[in-house]
Design a protein around this motif. Structure first.
Motif, PDB file in Angstrom:
ATOM      1  N   GLU B  43       7.205  -2.245  12.606  1.00 43.41           N
ATOM      2  CA  GLU B  43       7.722  -1.644  11.380  1.00 43.41           C
ATOM      3  C   GLU B  43       7.843  -2.738  10.316  1.00 43.41           C
ATOM      4  N   ALA B  44       7.402  -2.402   9.091  1.00 42.48           N
ATOM      5  CA  ALA B  44       7.615  -3.305   7.959  1.00 42.48           C
ATOM      6  C   ALA B  44       8.464  -2.548   6.943  1.00 42.48           C
ATOM      7  N   ASN B  45       9.752  -2.846   6.915  1.00 39.66           N
ATOM      8  CA  ASN B  45      10.679  -2.146   6.035  1.00 39.66           C
ATOM      9  C   ASN B  45      10.986  -3.017   4.827  1.00 39.66           C
ATOM     10  N   ILE B  46      10.431  -2.618   3.661  1.00 40.02           N
ATOM     11  CA  ILE B  46      10.647  -3.440   2.469  1.00 40.02           C
ATOM     12  C   ILE B  46      11.677  -2.827   1.514  1.00 40.02           C
ATOM     13  N   GLY B  47      12.364  -1.760   1.980  1.00 39.79           N
ATOM     14  CA  GLY B  47      13.382  -1.136   1.132  1.00 39.79           C
ATOM     15  C   GLY B  47      12.732  -0.340  -0.002  1.00 39.79           C
ATOM     16  N   PRO B  48      13.485  -0.020  -1.051  1.00 35.96           N
ATOM     17  CA  PRO B  48      12.930   0.801  -2.137  1.00 35.96           C
ATOM     18  C   PRO B  48      11.832   0.063  -2.920  1.00 35.96           C
ATOM     19  N   ALA B  49      11.920  -1.255  -2.987  1.00 29.17           N
ATOM     20  CA  ALA B  49      10.898  -2.110  -3.603  1.00 29.17           C
ATOM     21  C   ALA B  49      10.345  -1.537  -4.902  1.00 29.17           C
ATOM     22  N   GLU B  50      11.248  -1.282  -5.828  1.00 32.67           N
ATOM     23  CA  GLU B  50      10.800  -0.648  -7.074  1.00 32.67           C
ATOM     24  C   GLU B  50       9.921  -1.569  -7.913  1.00 32.67           C
ATOM     25  N   GLU B  51      10.216  -2.868  -7.822  1.00 31.75           N
ATOM     26  CA  GLU B  51       9.387  -3.809  -8.574  1.00 31.75           C
ATOM     27  C   GLU B  51       8.540  -4.644  -7.618  1.00 31.75           C
ATOM     28  N   GLY B  52       7.265  -4.715  -7.892  1.00 35.38           N
ATOM     29  CA  GLY B  52       6.369  -5.578  -7.101  1.00 35.38           C
ATOM     30  C   GLY B  52       6.168  -5.099  -5.675  1.00 35.38           C
ATOM     31  N   GLY B  53       6.458  -3.837  -5.424  1.00 35.22           N
ATOM     32  CA  GLY B  53       6.343  -3.292  -4.067  1.00 35.22           C
ATOM     33  C   GLY B  53       4.930  -3.342  -3.518  1.00 35.22           C
ATOM     34  N   GLU B  54       3.962  -3.148  -4.405  1.00 36.85           N
ATOM     35  CA  GLU B  54       2.563  -3.108  -3.939  1.00 36.85           C
ATOM     36  C   GLU B  54       2.116  -4.467  -3.401  1.00 36.85           C
ATOM     37  N   ASP B  55       2.411  -5.495  -4.180  1.00 39.48           N
ATOM     38  CA  ASP B  55       2.077  -6.854  -3.749  1.00 39.48           C
ATOM     39  C   ASP B  55       2.786  -7.195  -2.453  1.00 39.48           C
ATOM     40  N   LEU B  56       4.077  -6.867  -2.441  1.00 35.89           N
ATOM     41  CA  LEU B  56       4.897  -7.244  -1.287  1.00 35.89           C
ATOM     42  C   LEU B  56       4.377  -6.598  -0.002  1.00 35.89           C
ATOM     43  N   ILE B  57       4.099  -5.286  -0.043  1.00 37.88           N
ATOM     44  CA  ILE B  57       3.687  -4.622   1.199  1.00 37.88           C
ATOM     45  C   ILE B  57       2.315  -5.124   1.654  1.00 37.88           C
TER      46      ILE B  57
END
Lengths: 313, 260
Positions: B43-57
């Motif tokens: 599982e990769a849980n990055i939270g709501p990640a409203e900013e920069g979520g795409e890069d992060l995931i």
């Protein structure tokens, strides 16, 4: 309405194992369906039969069986050549029975010498068995393995009490290994796990769940083999996927039905025919249960079982 | 049973820091440790990640799959991030799992992504109106999610229904309701629906030494009722899953079965 054959689908597959060298190799296993159920899967190889010889005169075999090999059985090399050339054996099993401490107690070096000579004399694959003495086998099979290096032979049998040494010898000399347990599927699995943990390749194992003769516990062997195949195919259990070897002759040719003379038991009919029939029925039962490789003694029994296999596939 | 390793989560301080610094080492170490302990998926849980979520995931997926040859469960509410993650996921090692859709209209679009990228997806049986009261309500929501999945073109065998495990310490009565829901979900289809739980939530808020005990015994009951998958700590639950498989006759017993 037309009849539709109900079909089972399997998730697992038996490992394919090849032994022997040159152009006389034997391949067993590789199927993903229960024995002979060709409509449910692929069964690429037929069960194979190896004819058994011993490293000394088989004085403990019944007379009717000794007679078949009269003139050759005093010399293991001649005996092996006779099986290959005259009987057209696809493989030969050499049982080093004379190394047993209660028999001639021959040394590992003497055993290795015979193995070397036989390997030089024959082209068909060789299966080399100890005397089934846990301590002695771990010495004998180590010496023998060195001699068999490069021949892709099978050695055995590794059991709970000696598997480490024998598996190490098989690994060092790139041989296939028979892993034997005593009629217990859980211990059978356990031994295969332990061998894997030593680093021994699962795909180089032949499983021997221990054989028995018709009337003398055959149903136990049958049931264990059947459950091994079911676990291999339906549970996809890799520890249960090595091909199964059935060591039939040694269990058949010592029981009353194959030994008792016609004078003793006239109503049982010909001793010779009785023995052959007993070995055939035991062998056919084993291939039905899932055995891929058989060790047998009587050439006529071997021919009959081959015919049965030919008609079933 | 499918074990989805839970430990790479933004909730853990070490993971959060690694995410912020884009430091692959702690993430890869956690992935490998979980894989070795028996995880079939990470599982990769990055939270709501409203900013920069795409890069992060994308960084998370490639970092994890650079260390272990297994698929990823993508956990965020950010639609764009899920899509970005699915784009870089290596499907050779198994199909990804989206965590999650639900009966909340805002989450329906996740089904669209599952269909588009041939991904599996978790359906959390909650709606807009808050927590379900009992197993029956969970089951009713599940049926609605199933209908929605079919509408979006997601095969039902790719949908894992999640009854939402609640905390023992605050909602003890839900423990049994969730077990009942696992049984009921399977009856919603033939072949039975797949099910998943976020296991550790049962012991959330409990003393540290109690947590593994609650997790393991709870998992035992859930597997007995037919649970397909659990998001959990594999170090904790692999032993339980293997033992239950042996007890239920799915694996052949041998003394070393735990080492298999």
């Amino acid at each position: 309405m037309s009849y539709v054959v109900p079909k089972e689908t399997y998730t697992g597959k038996v490992y394919t194992l090849q032994f022997g060298s040159g152009n006389k190799t034997i391949t067993v296993g590789g199927e993903n369906a229960l024995p002979f159920l060709t409509f449910e899967g692929v069964i690429p190889h037929k069960p194979a039969i190896a004819i058994e010889i011993q490293d000394t005169t088989p004085a403990d075999w019944p007379e009717t069986l000794q007679k078949v090999f009269e003139g050759v059985s005093g010399d293991p090399i001649g005996w092996a050549k006779y099986c290959q050339d005259t009987l057209k054996a696809e493989a030969i099993v050499l049982r080093l029975i004379s190394t047993h401490p209660d028999r001639e107690n021959r040394s590992p070096e003497e055993a290795a010498k015979i193995v070397r000579e036989i390997l030089n004399a024959i082209e068909v694959p060789l299966i080399i068995l100890g005397s089934n003495h846990v301590e002695k086998d771990s010495q004998v099979l180590v010496s023998v393995a060195e001699v068999a290096k490069g021949k892709n032979s099978v050695i055995g049998k590794a059991q709970e009490g000696n598997y480490k040494t024998i598996a190490a010898a098989a690994m060092a000399n790139d041989l296939k290994l028979i892993a034997m347990s005593e009629l217990d599927i859980n211990l059978c699995k356990q031994l295969n796990i332990l061998l894997s943990q030593l680093g021994f390749d699962k795909e180089k194992i032949l499983t021997d769940p221990m054989c028995s003769a018709l009337g003398y516990g055959l149903e136990y062997t049958y049931s264990v083999m059947e459950r091994i195949r079911a676990a291999a195919l339906t549970q996809n259990d890799p520890t249960m996927q090595p091909p199964i070897i059935a060591d039939i002759g040694m269990y058949v040719w010592k029981i009353k039905e194959t030994v008792a003379s016609e004078q003793e038991l006239p109503h049982w009919g010909s001793t010779a025919e009785r023995g052959i029939a007993w070995e055939v029925i035991t062998a056919v039962s084993m291939i039905m249960a899932g055995a891929e490789l058989l060790i047998m003694r009587h050439p006529r029994a071997v021919d009959t079982v081959k015919k049965v296999i030919g008609e079933l596939v | 049973m499918l074990i989805i390793g839970e430990r790479i989560s933004i909730i853990a301080k070490r993971v959060r820091e690694a995410m912020n610094k884009r430091d692959p080492k702690p993430i890869q170490e956690l992935a490998q440790a979980q894989w070795k302990a028996g995880a079939h998926m990470i599982e990769a849980n990055i939270g709501p990640a409203e900013e920069g979520g795409e890069d992060l995931i994308q960084w998370m997926v490639t970092t994890i799959q650079g260390a272990v040859p297994i698929p990823i469960c993508l956990d965020t509410t950010n639609y764009n991030a899920i899509e970005a993650g699915l784009k870089v996921h290596n499907n050779e090692w198994g199909r990804p799992l989206i965590n999650s859709t639900s009966n909340d209209p805002e989450r329906f679009s996740m089904l669209e992504l599952a269909a588009k990228y041939n991904s599996q997806i978790i359906g959390l049986t909650v709606g807009k109106g808050g927590l379900p009261a009992d197993a029956e309500e969970r089951s009713a929501i599940a049926a609605e999610i199933m209908a929605r999945a079919m509408e979006y073109g997601v095969p039902l065998e790719d949908l894992f229904l999640d009854p939402l495990v609640l905390q023992m310490a605050t909602s003890q009565d839900h423990a049994l309701k969730v077990i009942k829901a696992i049984r009921m979900f399977q009856e919603l289809n033939d072949p039975p629906m797949k099910t998943v739980v976020g296991l550790s939530n049962i012991s959330n808020g409990c003393p540290k030494d109690l947590r593994p005990i609650l997790n393991k015994y709870y998992l035992t009951l859930l597997i007995y009722e037919g649970l397909t998958a659990a998001i959990a700590d594999p170090h904790e639950v692999t032993e339980t899953a293997k033992t239950i498989d042996v007890i239920m006759g799915k694996t052949l017993y041998a003394h070393s079965y735990l080492e298999m």
